[in-house]
Design a protein around this motif. Structure first.
Motif, short mmCIF file in Angstrom:
data_model
loop_
_atom_site.label_atom_id
_atom_site.label_comp_id
_atom_site.label_asym_id
_atom_site.label_seq_id
_atom_site.Cartn_x
_atom_site.Cartn_y
_atom_site.Cartn_z
N MET A 50 -7.84 12.18 3.83
CA MET A 50 -6.86 11.20 3.38
C MET A 50 -5.56 11.33 4.17
N GLN A 51 -5.01 10.26 4.62
CA GLN A 51 -3.75 10.36 5.33
C GLN A 51 -2.64 9.77 4.47
N LYS A 52 -1.56 10.46 4.43
CA LYS A 52 -0.36 9.95 3.77
C LYS A 52 0.30 9.04 4.80
N GLU A 53 0.63 7.82 4.41
CA GLU A 53 1.16 6.89 5.41
C GLU A 53 2.46 7.38 6.01
N SER A 54 3.28 8.03 5.20
CA SER A 54 4.61 8.39 5.69
C SER A 54 4.56 9.44 6.80
N SER A 78 0.85 -1.19 0.00
CA SER A 78 0.00 0.00 0.00
C SER A 78 0.89 1.23 0.00
N SER A 79 0.52 2.20 -0.81
CA SER A 79 1.29 3.44 -0.82
C SER A 79 0.53 4.55 -0.09
N ARG A 80 -0.76 4.36 0.10
CA ARG A 80 -1.54 5.41 0.75
C ARG A 80 -2.84 4.82 1.31
N ILE A 81 -3.22 5.28 2.50
CA ILE A 81 -4.54 4.94 3.02
C ILE A 81 -5.48 6.01 2.49
N HIS A 110 -12.80 0.64 4.01
CA HIS A 110 -11.34 0.72 3.86
C HIS A 110 -11.06 1.00 2.40
N ASN A 111 -10.09 1.85 2.15
CA ASN A 111 -9.66 2.04 0.77
C ASN A 111 -8.16 2.30 0.77
N TYR A 112 -7.41 1.48 0.07
CA TYR A 112 -5.96 1.62 0.01
C TYR A 112 -5.50 1.80 -1.43
N GLU A 113 -4.55 2.70 -1.59
CA GLU A 113 -3.85 2.75 -2.87
C GLU A 113 -2.71 1.74 -2.79
N ARG A 114 -2.59 0.88 -3.81
CA ARG A 114 -1.54 -0.13 -3.82
C ARG A 114 -0.74 -0.07 -5.11
N GLU A 115 0.50 -0.54 -5.01
CA GLU A 115 1.41 -0.48 -6.16
C GLU A 115 1.17 -1.68 -7.05
N HIS A 116 0.29 -1.54 -8.02
CA HIS A 116 -0.08 -2.63 -8.91
C HIS A 116 -0.93 -2.03 -10.03
N VAL A 117 -1.13 -2.79 -11.10
CA VAL A 117 -2.05 -2.33 -12.15
C VAL A 117 -3.43 -2.07 -11.52
N PHE A 118 -3.85 -3.01 -10.66
CA PHE A 118 -5.03 -2.73 -9.84
C PHE A 118 -4.53 -1.91 -8.66
#
Lengths: 173, 165
Positions: free
Chosen positions: B1-5, A158-161, B104-112
């Motif tokens: 939205m929260q940036k994880e870092s 995951s890169s972002r929540i 829950h909604n996550y951005e993930r490093e993938h085509v999806f």
């Protein structure tokens, strides 16, 4: 897509309106007051003993898994959070899933339908680690465990929540 | 939205907080005074327990203290994924997140690259949310409902480092 359907059991039918009101009142969290169940009971105009008994029953039938602190893994320093996905032949999936789900670094493990040709993976295991190296090493452990029963795997970091809230049940029909 | 870092630990956890996290992830007693009962077990006061939990929640280290419901026991849910053009991520996330059924909604490093959980009261509502999303975003969500759950939920073992991370 025939056999792989939503597994839906009818325990929900065992819940009455009062149970649903208790679920609504508690799903954002338990009040941090000395007598949280009494607090909920007075808000719902119920008896506190009744509220606790109903919560106990919902635990017994598995509607409630547990009552406790829900950790935010990321904020606690587990920066890995990798969703590992595996293509396991259907006939092995049940046994393999049980083995993977029992690993202590796996927080969720589910069988899901494939979505061919775009998505060949049917077993999902959420792996937490302090960084990606740790998650990758744990994924290797799973890979060794599965051996030839695995036809392919991948990991999605995951890169972002984008959104995270507790379970919200809306408009019961 | 929260940036994880941006979400790193600012303050080290107290011993009491670690104990609360480790020992009471799944074991909040179902008694009239659960916080007092925990306090007695740990040899501290009820106020100390309440303050420690409040602090954990305010610092976002726990998302909440309460009941964890089992998916598909009340209502139905699915894990959905979308392949969103990178320049549309924020726009599409805003549309998807606006549904109260999306928790829950996550951005993930993938085509999806967008993965979210939808929980609805029944299958009809779930289907109509998926269809409505497709209409509003022009993107087709891939729905992967749970077929079987293998997880034995004993809470999550938090292994603290020697110098307590």
């Amino acid at each position: 897509m025939s056999e792989l359907n939503i597994k839906y059991d009818n325990d929900a039918l065992l819940l009455d309106d009062v149970d649903y009101r208790i679920i609504h009142a508690t799903q954002k969290g338990l009040p941090r007051t000395p007598q949280p169940y009494h607090f909920i009971a007075s808000e719902l105009e119920l008896d506190a003993g009744d509220v606790m008994q109903r919560i106990q029953r919902m635990q017994d039938i598995g509607v409630i898994r547990r009552i406790g602190a829900v950790p935010n893994h990321y904020a606690l320093g587990f920066h890995g959070n990798g969703m590992t996905v595996w293509d396991v032949p259907d006939e092995y999936a049940h046994d393999v899933g049980a083995q993977v789900g029992a690993l202590d670094f796996v927080s969720h493990c589910y069988l899901r339908p494939r979505h061919l040709p775009d998505w060949p993976y049917n077993l999902f295991a959420m792996v937490h680690g302090r960084d990606r190296d740790e998650v990758n090493a744990k994924m290797e452990n799973i890979s060794e465990l599965l051996g030839s029963q695995c036809r392919g795997h991948s990991v999605l970091y995951s890169s972002r929540i984008l959104k995270k809230t507790g379970l919200r049940i809306t408009e019961r029909r | 939205m929260q940036k994880e870092s941006s979400n790193t630990i600012k303050k080290p956890l107290s011993d009491l907080q670690k104990k609360l996290l480790n020992d009471f992830q799944h074991g909040l007693p179902l008694t009239p005074t659960p916080y007092l009962d925990i306090a007695k077990e740990l040899g501290v006061t009820e106020d100390e327990v309440l303050n420690a939990l409040t602090e954990l929640q305010e610092s976002k280290m726990v998302s909440r203290v309460g009941a964890v419901f089992r998916p598909n026991r009340i209502g139905v849910s699915t894990l959905a994924a979308m392949s969103v053009p990178s320049e549309r991520i924020n726009e599409v996330a805003a549309i998807v997140n606006a549904y109260p059924q999306v928790n829950h909604n996550y951005e993930r490093e993938h085509v999806f690259n967008m993965w979210f959980v939808i929980t609805a009261s029944d299958n009809d509502q779930l289907d109509s949310v998926l269809k409505d999303m497709e209409l509003k975003t022009g993107l087709s969500p891939m729905s992967l409902p749970m077929v079987e759950d293998y997880h034995i939920d004993l809470g999550f073992p938090l292994q603290w480092g020697e110098e307590s991370a």
